[in-house]
Write an enzyme that holds these catalytic residues in place. Structure first.
Site, PDB file in Angstrom:
ATOM      1  CE  LYS A   1      -1.825   2.439   3.308  1.00  0.00           C
ATOM      2  NZ  LYS A   1      -1.598   3.775   2.705  1.00  0.00           N
TER       3      LYS A   1
ATOM      4  CD  GLU B   1      -0.092   9.106  15.922  1.00  0.00           C
ATOM      5  OE1 GLU B   1       0.517   9.940  15.201  1.00  0.00           O
ATOM      6  OE2 GLU B   1      -1.320   9.116  16.086  1.00  0.00           O
TER       7      GLU B   1
ATOM      8  CD  GLU C   1      10.350  12.189  11.833  1.00  0.00           C
ATOM      9  OE1 GLU C   1       9.274  11.628  12.066  1.00  0.00           O
ATOM     10  OE2 GLU C   1      11.277  11.646  11.215  1.00  0.00           O
TER      11      GLU C   1
ATOM     12  N   GLY D   1       3.619   3.141  13.912  1.00  0.00           N
ATOM     13  CA  GLY D   1       4.480   1.974  14.134  1.00  0.00           C
ATOM     14  C   GLY D   1       4.180   1.300  15.465  1.00  0.00           C
TER      15      GLY D   1
ATOM     16  CD  GLU E   1      12.992   3.939   7.976  1.00  0.00           C
ATOM     17  OE1 GLU E   1      12.842   4.850   8.828  1.00  0.00           O
ATOM     18  OE2 GLU E   1      12.986   4.119   6.764  1.00  0.00           O
TER      19      GLU E   1
ATOM     20  N   GLY F   1       7.058   4.644   8.348  1.00  0.00           N
ATOM     21  CA  GLY F   1       6.158   5.778   8.577  1.00  0.00           C
ATOM     22  C   GLY F   1       6.378   6.350   9.961  1.00  0.00           C
ATOM     23  CB  SER F   2       4.195   8.446  12.060  1.00  0.00           C
ATOM     24  OG  SER F   2       3.046   7.629  12.151  1.00  0.00           O
TER      25      SER F   2
ATOM     26  CB  CYS G   1      12.925   8.689   8.357  1.00  0.00           C
ATOM     27  SG  CYS G   1      13.685   7.712   7.063  1.00  0.00           S
TER      28      CYS G   1
HETATM   29  P1  NAI Z   1       1.760   7.724   8.835  1.00  0.00           P
HETATM   30  O1  NAI Z   1       2.614   6.851   9.678  1.00  0.00           O
HETATM   31  O2  NAI Z   1       0.358   7.955   9.254  1.00  0.00           O
HETATM   32  O3  NAI Z   1       1.723   7.162   7.333  1.00  0.00           O
HETATM   33  C1  NAI Z   1       2.647   6.239   6.790  1.00  0.00           C
HETATM   34  C2  NAI Z   1       1.908   5.123   6.087  1.00  0.00           C
HETATM   35  O4  NAI Z   1       1.158   4.388   7.051  1.00  0.00           O
HETATM   36  C3  NAI Z   1       0.890   5.598   5.060  1.00  0.00           C
HETATM   37  O5  NAI Z   1       0.865   4.685   3.989  1.00  0.00           O
HETATM   38  C4  NAI Z   1      -0.416   5.550   5.832  1.00  0.00           C
HETATM   39  O6  NAI Z   1      -1.546   5.393   5.003  1.00  0.00           O
HETATM   40  C5  NAI Z   1      -0.212   4.318   6.671  1.00  0.00           C
HETATM   41  N1  NAI Z   1      -1.022   4.236   7.893  1.00  0.00           N
HETATM   42  C6  NAI Z   1      -1.561   5.255   8.611  1.00  0.00           C
HETATM   43  N2  NAI Z   1      -2.228   4.768   9.679  1.00  0.00           N
HETATM   44  C7  NAI Z   1      -2.107   3.422   9.638  1.00  0.00           C
HETATM   45  C8  NAI Z   1      -2.563   2.361  10.478  1.00  0.00           C
HETATM   46  N3  NAI Z   1      -3.275   2.589  11.578  1.00  0.00           N
HETATM   47  N4  NAI Z   1      -2.232   1.089  10.145  1.00  0.00           N
HETATM   48  C9  NAI Z   1      -1.492   0.833   9.052  1.00  0.00           C
HETATM   49  N5  NAI Z   1      -1.054   1.787   8.223  1.00  0.00           N
HETATM   50  C10 NAI Z   1      -1.343   3.074   8.512  1.00  0.00           C
HETATM   51  O7  NAI Z   1       2.528   9.114   8.680  1.00  0.00           O
HETATM   52  P2  NAI Z   1       1.878  10.521   8.263  1.00  0.00           P
HETATM   53  O8  NAI Z   1       0.633  10.735   9.037  1.00  0.00           O
HETATM   54  O9  NAI Z   1       1.826  10.570   6.796  1.00  0.00           O
HETATM   55  O10 NAI Z   1       2.992  11.538   8.753  1.00  0.00           O
HETATM   56  C11 NAI Z   1       3.038  11.923  10.142  1.00  0.00           C
HETATM   57  C12 NAI Z   1       4.464  12.079  10.578  1.00  0.00           C
HETATM   58  O11 NAI Z   1       5.113  10.821  10.547  1.00  0.00           O
HETATM   59  C13 NAI Z   1       5.321  12.958   9.704  1.00  0.00           C
HETATM   60  O12 NAI Z   1       5.158  14.296  10.013  1.00  0.00           O
HETATM   61  C14 NAI Z   1       6.689  12.449  10.024  1.00  0.00           C
HETATM   62  O13 NAI Z   1       7.159  13.029  11.202  1.00  0.00           O
HETATM   63  C15 NAI Z   1       6.482  10.974  10.246  1.00  0.00           C
HETATM   64  N6  NAI Z   1       6.814  10.176   9.052  1.00  0.00           N
HETATM   65  C16 NAI Z   1       7.977   9.460   9.034  1.00  0.00           C
HETATM   66  C17 NAI Z   1       8.342   8.762   7.904  1.00  0.00           C
HETATM   67  C18 NAI Z   1       9.591   7.981   7.825  1.00  0.00           C
HETATM   68  O14 NAI Z   1      10.140   7.848   6.754  1.00  0.00           O
HETATM   69  N7  NAI Z   1      10.079   7.412   8.899  1.00  0.00           N
HETATM   70  C19 NAI Z   1       7.533   8.778   6.697  1.00  0.00           C
HETATM   71  C20 NAI Z   1       6.291   9.504   6.824  1.00  0.00           C
HETATM   72  C21 NAI Z   1       5.985  10.193   7.974  1.00  0.00           C
HETATM   73 MG    MG Z   2      -0.834   9.545   9.885  1.00  0.00          MG
END
Ligand code: NAI
Ligand code: MG
Length: 491
Positions: free
Chosen positions: A195, A250, A400, A252, A269, A247-248, A303
């Site tokens: 996804k 939170e 972050e 994770g 990650e 991703g985030s 990240c």
């Molecule tokens: P997010 O963690 O919500 O999104 C990342 C992925 O996870 C997306 O594909 C999203 O659709 C999916 N996702 C969201 N909720 C989920 C759930 N409950 N179960 C499974 N998958 C889920 O991150 P978001 O909201 O886009 O960004 C928030 C903050 O997270 C950013 O401001 C940044 O600080 C951090 N982040 C870190 C990343 C990294 O590379 N480590 C990448 C993106 C965001």
């Molecule tokens: Mg989110």
């Protein structure tokens, strides 16, 4: 043509040195109005949809599926059938052929994919063209090489594929994160349900056409689009054997709670708050370039970004002065312009998060600097920002930001630098700038970070494992280590 000015007997020089627009053409990309889910090698008409936009102009680019639980279930079913129907028992050398094909097609279609990446995600074309696409292809080439050598990679451990891998990726490096996830999974004989992030689905959807060209057997890779609800449905699905998430922190943590006791394999990650540590014996101009690359690359949506600059006190003033001068030369604007250094912020939500943290920084007493730059009226933009007078307790030094915002702190001794660098819940990366090799090694041993760069920053290679300590997650991607999460061993 630039106006030329003649001065006495000297050669004529341009009157004005500003850059002319150099837009990359969008013509190479053909967008469909509407996309479904790629399941079992076919396009599945989505039950629910949403629109994806260009963050630089806010124009709608296409209608995208928001996958429901039933649609996720069909994708997992297709992946399970493909796993059982031959993919998992194919000789490694045969799997490698497909991976090599994918890598070569990515290279052949790199301009198309790079333009689409910049269009949908807002990153400068020069980065999608020179970083994202070459690295994505390199990742497939690299793991193609391992596919028939797994027994040598793990001697006497009888490596076998895990099964169906559920993979959830973010929006900052959409195609590259797809490559990081899919390449090792397929090399090891697994099948995949992936996804992409809700704001950047388009390159993953175009990648389905790359798979068609490569004649990958149906169902080996399935792509479903949608937001966190779709992600949660993948994580939840009883027939998924392994989850890989970037991703985030939170989300994770939520996934880890959700999977506790399920027996599913998991790699996470997550975020970072990397220290970029500059000693007074470094090559100063080179360090300034590294600092700029460390935090303004990809608008700071990285990240492992070097978001905390730790400067040795003795060079604080000249360094900050050089840094500010360098910031004035960064060009912010149209992601598709080849001269753009800093593109659009990926989404309104992310822009609001950056604005909130920057306001907190000013309120807590840090001093803000932004070079003069004119931001486009439409779209989501944030000027490159440096904060000085930052205390370790400030939110901008702890959280972050994931934007083009640098917090500058100082230190006197190497011990103090290590202590400050490690004073964070994260541990993904760090940078060290010094002339002394012995000091680099001394620091690298003490920094609690998955990657430590020396006299460089944000440098990636598929053969080098990447991953975090503490709240930055666990498991490694890339290199030999990156195979392990996709294998089970009879021991
Ligand atoms: P997010 O963690 O919500 O999104 C990342 C992925 O996870 C997306 O594909 C999203 O659709 C999916 N996702 C969201 N909720 C989920 C759930 N409950 N179960 C499974 N998958 C889920 O991150 P978001 O909201 O886009 O960004 C928030 C903050 O997270 C950013 O401001 C940044 O600080 C951090 N982040 C870190 C990343 C990294 O590379 N480590 C990448 C993106 C965001
Ligand atoms: Mg989110």
């Amino acid at each position: 043509m630039t106006d030329l000015e003649r001065k006495h007997d000297r050669a004529p020089v341009p009157r004005d040195w500003t850059y002319a627009p150099a837009p990359e053409s969008r013509e190479i990309v053909r967008l469909d109005e509407r996309y479904g889910h790629f399941v079992g090698g076919e396009w599945l008409e989505p039950a629910e949809t949403y629109e994806t936009i260009s963050p630089a102009s806010e124009e709608t680019l296409a209608t995208i599926g928001q996958a429901t639980r039933e649609e996720v279930d069909r994708a997992v079913g297709a992946a399970r059938s493909a796993f059982a129907d031959g993919w998992s028992s194919l000789p490694g050398s045969e799997r490698a052929k497909y991976l090599f094909r994918i890598a070569r097609i990515l290279q052949e279609r790199s301009r198309e994919l790079a333009v689409l990446e910049s269009l949908n995600g807002g990153k400068p074309i020069k980065e999608s063209r020179d970083v994202d696409l070459p690295l994505a292809a390199a990742h497939f080439f690299y793991y193609a090489g391992w596919a028939d050598k797994l027994e040598y990679a793990f001697p006497n451990r009888a490596p076998r594929p895990v099964g169906v891998a559920g993979q959830i990726i973010p929006w900052n490096f959409p195609l590259l994160m797809l490559a990081w996830k899919i390449a090792p999974a397929l090399a090891c004989g697994n099948t995949v349900v992936l996804k992409p992030a809700e704001t950047t689905p388009l390159t993953a959807l175009l990648f389905c056409d790359v798979l068609r060209q490569a004649e990958l057997p149906a169902g080996v890779v399935n792509i479903v689009t949608g937001d966190g609800r779709t992600g949660a449905a993948i994580v939840d699905h009883a027939d998924v054997d392994k989850i890989a998430f970037t991703g985030s922190t939170e989300v994770g943590k939520a996934i880890q709670r959700q999977l506790a006791g399920s027996g599913k394999k998991l790699t996470l990650e997550l975020g970072g708050k990397a220290a970029n540590i500059v000693f007074d014996d470094c090559a100063l101009d080179q360090a300034v370039e590294g600092i700029v690359n460390g935090i303004y690359f990809n608008q700071g949506h990285v990240c492992c970004a070097g978001s905390r600059l730790l400067v040795q006190e003795s060079i604080y003033e000249p360094l900050v002065e050089k840094l500010k001068r360098r910031l004035e030369t960064l060009r912010v604007g149209d992601p598709l312009d080849k001269n753009t250094d800093v593109g659009a912020i990926n989404s309104r939500m992310q822009l609001e998060k950056i604005q909130e943290l920057v306001a907190a920084g000013e309120e807590e007493g840090a001093e803000i600097y932004q070079p003069p730059c004119r931001l486009p009226e439409k779209g989501y933009w944030f000027a490159p920002t440096v904060f000085t007078n930052v205390a370790q307790s400030y939110r901008i030094a702890q959280e972050e930001i994931f934007g083009p915002v640098l917090s500058v702190l100082t230190f006197r001794t190497p011990e103090e630098a290590v202590e400050k660098a490690n004073n964070t819940p994260y541990g993904l990366s760090a940078g060290v700038w010094t002339e002394k090799g012995s000091r680099i090694l001394w620091m690298a041993q003490r920094l609690r970070a998955g990657v430590v760069w020396a006299n460089t920053f944000n440098r990636f290679d598929p053969s080098s494992p990447f991953g975090g300590y503490k709240e930055s997650g666990f498991g490694r991607e890339g290199g030999l280590h990156g195979l392990e999460p996709y294998l089970r061993f009879d021991e």
